[in-house]
Design an enzyme around this catalytic site. Structure first.
Site, PDB file in Angstrom:
ATOM      1  N   LYS A 206       0.854  -1.211   0.000  1.00  0.00           N
ATOM      2  CA  LYS A 206       0.000   0.000   0.000  1.00  0.00           C
ATOM      3  C   LYS A 206       0.876   1.243   0.000  1.00  0.00           C
ATOM      4  O   LYS A 206       0.488   2.306   0.478  1.00  0.00           O
ATOM      5  CB  LYS A 206      -0.930   0.010   1.221  1.00  0.00           C
ATOM      6  N   ARG A 207       2.091   1.088  -0.488  1.00  0.00           N
ATOM      7  CA  ARG A 207       3.034   2.207  -0.642  1.00  0.00           C
ATOM      8  C   ARG A 207       3.264   2.921   0.690  1.00  0.00           C
ATOM      9  O   ARG A 207       3.388   4.135   0.754  1.00  0.00           O
ATOM     10  CB  ARG A 207       2.578   3.196  -1.719  1.00  0.00           C
TER      11      ARG A 207
ATOM     12  N   ALA B 244       3.104   6.982   0.777  1.00  0.00           N
ATOM     13  CA  ALA B 244       2.031   7.623  -0.011  1.00  0.00           C
ATOM     14  C   ALA B 244       1.113   8.454   0.869  1.00  0.00           C
ATOM     15  O   ALA B 244       0.051   8.873   0.422  1.00  0.00           O
ATOM     16  CB  ALA B 244       1.233   6.557  -0.755  1.00  0.00           C
TER      17      ALA B 244
ATOM     18  N   LEU C 206      -1.390   9.717   4.021  1.00  0.00           N
ATOM     19  CA  LEU C 206      -2.602   9.261   4.700  1.00  0.00           C
ATOM     20  C   LEU C 206      -3.218   8.058   3.981  1.00  0.00           C
ATOM     21  O   LEU C 206      -3.294   8.044   2.757  1.00  0.00           O
ATOM     22  CB  LEU C 206      -3.595  10.433   4.675  1.00  0.00           C
TER      23      LEU C 206
ATOM     24  N   LEU D 140      -5.979   6.652   2.452  1.00  0.00           N
ATOM     25  CA  LEU D 140      -7.208   7.285   1.950  1.00  0.00           C
ATOM     26  C   LEU D 140      -8.422   6.392   2.169  1.00  0.00           C
ATOM     27  O   LEU D 140      -9.542   6.897   2.324  1.00  0.00           O
ATOM     28  CB  LEU D 140      -7.038   7.644   0.473  1.00  0.00           C
TER      29      LEU D 140
ATOM     30  N   GLY E 258       0.902  13.039   3.938  1.00  0.00           N
ATOM     31  CA  GLY E 258       1.323  12.701   5.301  1.00  0.00           C
ATOM     32  C   GLY E 258       2.745  12.150   5.351  1.00  0.00           C
ATOM     33  O   GLY E 258       3.407  12.248   6.390  1.00  0.00           O
TER      34      GLY E 258
ATOM     35  N   GLU F 232       4.713  15.082   5.728  1.00  0.00           N
ATOM     36  CA  GLU F 232       4.524  15.616   7.085  1.00  0.00           C
ATOM     37  C   GLU F 232       5.379  14.834   8.086  1.00  0.00           C
ATOM     38  O   GLU F 232       5.978  15.412   8.993  1.00  0.00           O
ATOM     39  CB  GLU F 232       3.046  15.548   7.460  1.00  0.00           C
TER      40      GLU F 232
ATOM     41  N   GLU G 251      -3.292  16.966  -1.492  1.00  0.00           N
ATOM     42  CA  GLU G 251      -4.516  17.137  -0.703  1.00  0.00           C
ATOM     43  C   GLU G 251      -5.598  17.873  -1.486  1.00  0.00           C
ATOM     44  O   GLU G 251      -6.775  17.518  -1.424  1.00  0.00           O
ATOM     45  CB  GLU G 251      -4.208  17.882   0.604  1.00  0.00           C
TER      46      GLU G 251
ATOM     47  N   ARG H  96      -7.422  15.750  -3.763  1.00  0.00           N
ATOM     48  CA  ARG H  96      -8.241  14.729  -3.075  1.00  0.00           C
ATOM     49  C   ARG H  96      -9.402  15.354  -2.298  1.00  0.00           C
ATOM     50  O   ARG H  96     -10.143  14.664  -1.604  1.00  0.00           O
ATOM     51  CB  ARG H  96      -7.381  13.934  -2.078  1.00  0.00           C
TER      52      ARG H  96
ATOM     53  N   GLY I 252      -3.140  17.433   7.562  1.00  0.00           N
ATOM     54  CA  GLY I 252      -3.651  17.274   8.924  1.00  0.00           C
ATOM     55  C   GLY I 252      -2.605  16.736   9.877  1.00  0.00           C
ATOM     56  O   GLY I 252      -2.872  16.526  11.055  1.00  0.00           O
TER      57      GLY I 252
HETATM   58  C1  1HE Z   1      -3.065   3.644  -1.128  1.00  0.00           C
HETATM   59  C2  1HE Z   1      -2.485   4.919  -0.999  1.00  0.00           C
HETATM   60  C3  1HE Z   1      -2.986   5.765   0.010  1.00  0.00           C
HETATM   61  C4  1HE Z   1      -1.490   3.895  -2.605  1.00  0.00           C
HETATM   62  N1  1HE Z   1      -3.993   5.317   0.774  1.00  0.00           N
HETATM   63  N2  1HE Z   1      -4.046   3.243  -0.342  1.00  0.00           N
HETATM   64  N3  1HE Z   1      -1.934  10.323  -0.796  1.00  0.00           N
HETATM   65  C5  1HE Z   1      -2.092  10.314  -2.133  1.00  0.00           C
HETATM   66  O1  1HE Z   1      -2.958  10.966  -2.685  1.00  0.00           O
HETATM   67  C6  1HE Z   1      -1.165   9.403  -2.884  1.00  0.00           C
HETATM   68  C7  1HE Z   1      -1.935   8.278  -3.533  1.00  0.00           C
HETATM   69  N4  1HE Z   1      -1.016   7.289  -4.109  1.00  0.00           N
HETATM   70  C8  1HE Z   1      -0.449   7.448  -5.320  1.00  0.00           C
HETATM   71  O2  1HE Z   1      -0.542   8.485  -5.969  1.00  0.00           O
HETATM   72  C9  1HE Z   1       0.364   6.294  -5.826  1.00  0.00           C
HETATM   73  O3  1HE Z   1      -0.048   5.127  -5.131  1.00  0.00           O
HETATM   74  C10 1HE Z   1       1.900   6.448  -5.655  1.00  0.00           C
HETATM   75  C11 1HE Z   1       2.421   7.528  -6.602  1.00  0.00           C
HETATM   76  C12 1HE Z   1       2.284   6.801  -4.228  1.00  0.00           C
HETATM   77  C13 1HE Z   1       2.576   5.096  -5.996  1.00  0.00           C
HETATM   78  O4  1HE Z   1       2.131   4.645  -7.280  1.00  0.00           O
HETATM   79  P1  1HE Z   1       2.270   3.104  -7.632  1.00  0.00           P
HETATM   80  O5  1HE Z   1       1.899   2.973  -9.094  1.00  0.00           O
HETATM   81  O6  1HE Z   1       3.612   2.602  -7.231  1.00  0.00           O
HETATM   82  O7  1HE Z   1       1.207   2.328  -6.691  1.00  0.00           O
HETATM   83  P2  1HE Z   1      -0.384   2.172  -6.891  1.00  0.00           P
HETATM   84  O8  1HE Z   1      -0.665   1.103  -7.903  1.00  0.00           O
HETATM   85  O9  1HE Z   1      -1.044   3.481  -7.128  1.00  0.00           O
HETATM   86  O10 1HE Z   1      -0.846   1.706  -5.426  1.00  0.00           O
HETATM   87  C14 1HE Z   1      -0.605   0.380  -4.964  1.00  0.00           C
HETATM   88  C15 1HE Z   1      -1.668   0.098  -3.912  1.00  0.00           C
HETATM   89  O11 1HE Z   1      -1.511   0.985  -2.827  1.00  0.00           O
HETATM   90  C16 1HE Z   1      -3.082   0.327  -4.429  1.00  0.00           C
HETATM   91  O12 1HE Z   1      -3.930  -0.589  -3.776  1.00  0.00           O
HETATM   92  P3  1HE Z   1      -4.440  -1.934  -4.498  1.00  0.00           P
HETATM   93  O13 1HE Z   1      -5.293  -2.603  -3.481  1.00  0.00           O
HETATM   94  O14 1HE Z   1      -5.165  -1.465  -5.732  1.00  0.00           O
HETATM   95  O15 1HE Z   1      -3.169  -2.703  -4.843  1.00  0.00           O
HETATM   96  C17 1HE Z   1      -3.408   1.716  -3.957  1.00  0.00           C
HETATM   97  O16 1HE Z   1      -4.799   1.943  -3.807  1.00  0.00           O
HETATM   98  C18 1HE Z   1      -2.733   1.703  -2.601  1.00  0.00           C
HETATM   99  N5  1HE Z   1      -2.414   3.036  -2.141  1.00  0.00           N
HETATM  100  N6  1HE Z   1      -1.509   5.049  -1.924  1.00  0.00           N
HETATM  101  C19 1HE Z   1      -4.492   4.083   0.588  1.00  0.00           C
HETATM  102  N7  1HE Z   1      -2.491   6.976   0.230  1.00  0.00           N
HETATM  103  C20 1HE Z   1      -3.061  13.708   7.946  1.00  0.00           C
HETATM  104  S1  1HE Z   1      -3.546  14.427   6.506  1.00  0.00           S
HETATM  105  C21 1HE Z   1      -2.481  13.894   5.270  1.00  0.00           C
HETATM  106  C22 1HE Z   1      -3.152  14.060   3.949  1.00  0.00           C
HETATM  107  C23 1HE Z   1      -2.500  13.218   2.900  1.00  0.00           C
HETATM  108  O17 1HE Z   1      -1.610  12.451   3.129  1.00  0.00           O
HETATM  109  S2  1HE Z   1      -3.128  13.433   1.328  1.00  0.00           S
HETATM  110  C24 1HE Z   1      -2.139  12.412   0.340  1.00  0.00           C
HETATM  111  C25 1HE Z   1      -2.755  11.087   0.096  1.00  0.00           C
END
Ligand code: 1HE
Length: 334
Positions: free
Chosen positions: A100-101, A137, A139, A141, A184, A187, A207, A210, A215
């Site tokens: 889940k990265r 990756a 929070l 989500l 996060g 962060e 963020e 999304r 946070g």
């Molecule tokens: C996740 C998450 C996640 C991946 N929560 N499950 N963060 C984001 O908006 C970043 C979202 N992630 C991505 O953009 C990409 O995953 C990456 C660029 C980080 C990596 O890409 P990649 O091609 O290596 O991986 P993938 O195929 O996108 O993800 C592999 C799996 O990880 C997949 O699940 P699967 O069940 O389909 O295999 C994804 O859904 C899962 N995954 N990232 C949950 N973040 C306290 S406030 C803080 C606010 C924030 O952090 S906002 C930023 C959120």
């Protein structure tokens, strides 16, 4: 009856979740919960609804029974989500959810908190890194989508508490970054004192895209590191910033070739671990506070921190060693 136990951080001295009837019970880190060689029979409030932080002690047999009951009932037995090891006085905490990265779920944050707490007592520096292709990756989500507004506030405040423990730690923390350092994840990195990025690193704050906001302290820590204009741009446009740009923007202090961030962070942490603990404590705890103060207040506080550290026995010994030509000179830059 305890019918599920979740293993965390270390096998023999860890946080354990006991799902007791309908209550998820968090047992504290450093509780006397161990796989004991001899049986211990104590329990406080065992069998009822326990307040958070309660201590339960199991016999070895009870623990093993609860594991097998959990397995039979199909309960998920999580593996260690943040591994903990000690090398050269440095505690290495590795985010270990690569599929889940290294998304920061509640359990990951709990395990991180436990690892930070453990490091305070037994390490002189901390390295935080991630398994797989990415540091984090951000929070989780999937979990976030299900929170009510007030749960969101508590969730954010909990992250603040955990990341504060890291930033205001007794020992310095070094982040080893690679791949995505996102939301996060950034962060968390910003709560460390030194950030080492390899060339695969990219920073982003998606963020805005999304529909959420930072946070985990990002508006304060990341904003102070790179400046509010850059952070606003990153959040509005969702742009990614590579390692070199991140260095120019103060998001990391070092950029190293791909795959070398962990080794470099460990090298730096081992070096810092040799400093006087009081100096390290003053550096990581006084500097950010003084940075938040006005000039006059900052100078005043500095005098006291300075006098306190300089008159410690360790400082006196180290100063004497230099004057007697027993200590290393300052090296020229490599
Ligand atoms: C996740 C998450 C996640 C991946 N929560 N499950 N963060 C984001 O908006 C970043 C979202 N992630 C991505 O953009 C990409 O995953 C990456 C660029 C980080 C990596 O890409 P990649 O091609 O290596 O991986 P993938 O195929 O996108 O993800 C592999 C799996 O990880 C997949 O699940 P699967 O069940 O389909 O295999 C994804 O859904 C899962 N995954 N990232 C949950 N973040 C306290 S406030 C803080 C606010 C924030 O952090 S906002 C930023 C959120």
């Amino acid at each position: 009856m305890i019918y599920a136990v979740r293993q965390s951080v270390r096998y023999d001295a860890e946080s354990v979740f006991a799902i007791n009837q309908n209550a998820a019970v968090r047992l504290p880190m450093h509780s006397q919960f161990r796989l004991p060689k001899r049986d211990i029979v104590v329990s406080s409030g065992h069998g009822g609804l326990l307040p958070e932080g309660s201590t339960i002690m199991f016999t070895r047999k009870q623990f093993l029974d609860s594991l097998s009951i959990a397995q039979q009932s199909g309960a998920t037995m999580d593996r260690t989500l943040v591994t903990y090891e000690i090398a050269q006085d440095v505690a290495i905490l590795t985010l270990n959810r690569p599929e889940k990265r290294n998304a920061l779920s509640d359990h990951v944050i709990d395990d991180l908190e436990s690892g930070i707490a453990q490091a305070q007592g037994e390490a002189r520096a901390i390295v935080i890194c991630g398994n797989g292709d990415h540091f984090s990756a951000g929070l989780d989500l999937a979990e976030h989508a299900a929170r009510t507004p007030i749960e969101g506030v508590h969730h954010s405040r909990h992250w603040h508490g955990v990341f504060d423990k890291l930033e205001q730690s007794a020992v310095p923390a070094f982040a080893a970054l690679h791949g995505a350092v996102v939301g996060g994840g950034l962060e968390l990195a910003a709560a460390c004192h030194v950030r080492v990025a390899d060339e695969t690193t990219f920073f982003a704050l998606p963020e805005g895209t999304r529909g959420i906001f930072v946070g985990g302290g990002g508006s304060v820590r990341a904003g102070r590191l790179m400046g509010v204009a850059r952070m606003t741009d990153m959040m509005l446009t969702g742009r990614s910033v590579d390692a070199r740009q991140g260095e120019a923007w103060n998001l990391c202090q070092y950029v190293v070739p791909a795959g070398e961030a962990r080794a470099k962070a460990l090298e730096l942490a081992s070096k810092a671990a040799q400093n006087a603990p009081m100096s390290n404590y003053a550096i990581i705890n006084a500097l950010p506070r003084i940075n938040d103060m006005g000039r006059g207040d900052g100078f005043f506080v500095e005098s006291f921190v300075s006098a306190m550290t300089a008159t410690s026995p360790e400082a006196e010994a180290r100063l004497r060693a230099f004057l007697e030509k027993r200590a290393a000179k300052v090296a020229r830059p490599e």
